[in-house]
Design a protein around this motif. Structure first.
Motif, PDB file in Angstrom:
ATOM      1  N   ARG A  37      13.733  13.963  -5.597  1.00 12.50           N
ATOM      2  CA  ARG A  37      15.181  13.787  -5.684  1.00 12.50           C
ATOM      3  C   ARG A  37      15.569  12.599  -6.568  1.00 12.50           C
ATOM      4  N   ILE A  38      14.780  11.512  -6.475  1.00  9.04           N
ATOM      5  CA  ILE A  38      15.018  10.332  -7.298  1.00  9.04           C
ATOM      6  C   ILE A  38      13.674   9.968  -7.931  1.00  9.04           C
ATOM      7  N   GLU A  39      13.544  10.244  -9.201  1.00  5.18           N
ATOM      8  CA  GLU A  39      12.256  10.079  -9.877  1.00  5.18           C
ATOM      9  C   GLU A  39      12.022   8.630 -10.291  1.00  5.18           C
ATOM     10  N   ILE A  40      11.477   7.872  -9.361  1.00 11.47           N
ATOM     11  CA  ILE A  40      11.044   6.514  -9.678  1.00 11.47           C
ATOM     12  C   ILE A  40       9.609   6.366  -9.188  1.00 11.47           C
ATOM     13  N   ARG A  41       8.833   5.590  -9.922  1.00 12.27           N
ATOM     14  CA  ARG A  41       7.399   5.454  -9.651  1.00 12.27           C
ATOM     15  C   ARG A  41       7.108   5.000  -8.219  1.00 12.27           C
ATOM     16  N   SER A  42       7.928   4.105  -7.693  1.00 13.76           N
ATOM     17  CA  SER A  42       7.639   3.574  -6.360  1.00 13.76           C
ATOM     18  C   SER A  42       7.844   4.616  -5.258  1.00 13.76           C
ATOM     19  N   PHE A  43       8.438   5.761  -5.591  1.00 13.91           N
ATOM     20  CA  PHE A  43       8.549   6.863  -4.633  1.00 13.91           C
ATOM     21  C   PHE A  43       7.447   7.901  -4.848  1.00 13.91           C
ATOM     22  N   VAL A  44       6.828   7.895  -6.039  1.00 16.00           N
ATOM     23  CA  VAL A  44       5.889   8.955  -6.399  1.00 16.00           C
ATOM     24  C   VAL A  44       4.434   8.482  -6.391  1.00 16.00           C
ATOM     25  N   ILE A  45       4.175   7.352  -7.019  1.00 22.23           N
ATOM     26  CA  ILE A  45       2.800   6.861  -7.159  1.00 22.23           C
ATOM     27  C   ILE A  45       2.553   5.769  -6.128  1.00 22.23           C
ATOM     28  N   ASP A  46       1.659   6.039  -5.183  1.00 17.95           N
ATOM     29  CA  ASP A  46       1.321   5.100  -4.117  1.00 17.95           C
ATOM     30  C   ASP A  46       2.583   4.521  -3.463  1.00 17.95           C
ATOM     31  N   PRO A  47       3.421   5.398  -2.886  1.00 15.61           N
ATOM     32  CA  PRO A  47       4.713   4.952  -2.369  1.00 15.61           C
ATOM     33  C   PRO A  47       4.590   4.025  -1.158  1.00 15.61           C
TER      34      PRO A  47
END
Length: 83
Positions: A37-47
């Protein structure tokens, strides 16, 4: 305003910490959907909440998106309770 009858804010974000908002979103959507929903690295990669907070505090556009999604989540929850 007196102590027995404090004025209540109509802003649903009033008094909430960014950490509480992110935690509620993770509990409701999960990291995977949150990252979609919100494409930011801190949500996707090792959140993690900590890495998300660090990024969101420095990035106003992302914080705005997170707050908007939180308000959407509140509306969804209210709709679910009515049904």
């Amino acid at each position: 305003m007196n102590e027995n009858n404090p004025i209540k804010s109509k802003d649903p974000l009033h008094g909430l910490t960014l950490e509480a908002i992110v935690t509620a979103l993770v509990d409701y959507f999960g990291w995977e959907e949150l990252g979609q929903r919100i494409e930011i690295r801190s949500f996707v990669i090792d959140p993690s909440v900590a890495s998300s907070l660090k990024f969101l505090r420095k990035t106003p556009w992302a914080r705005t998106k997170v707050e908007s999604l939180y308000l959407f989540m509140l509306r969804e929850q209210a709709r679910e309770q009515r049904n």
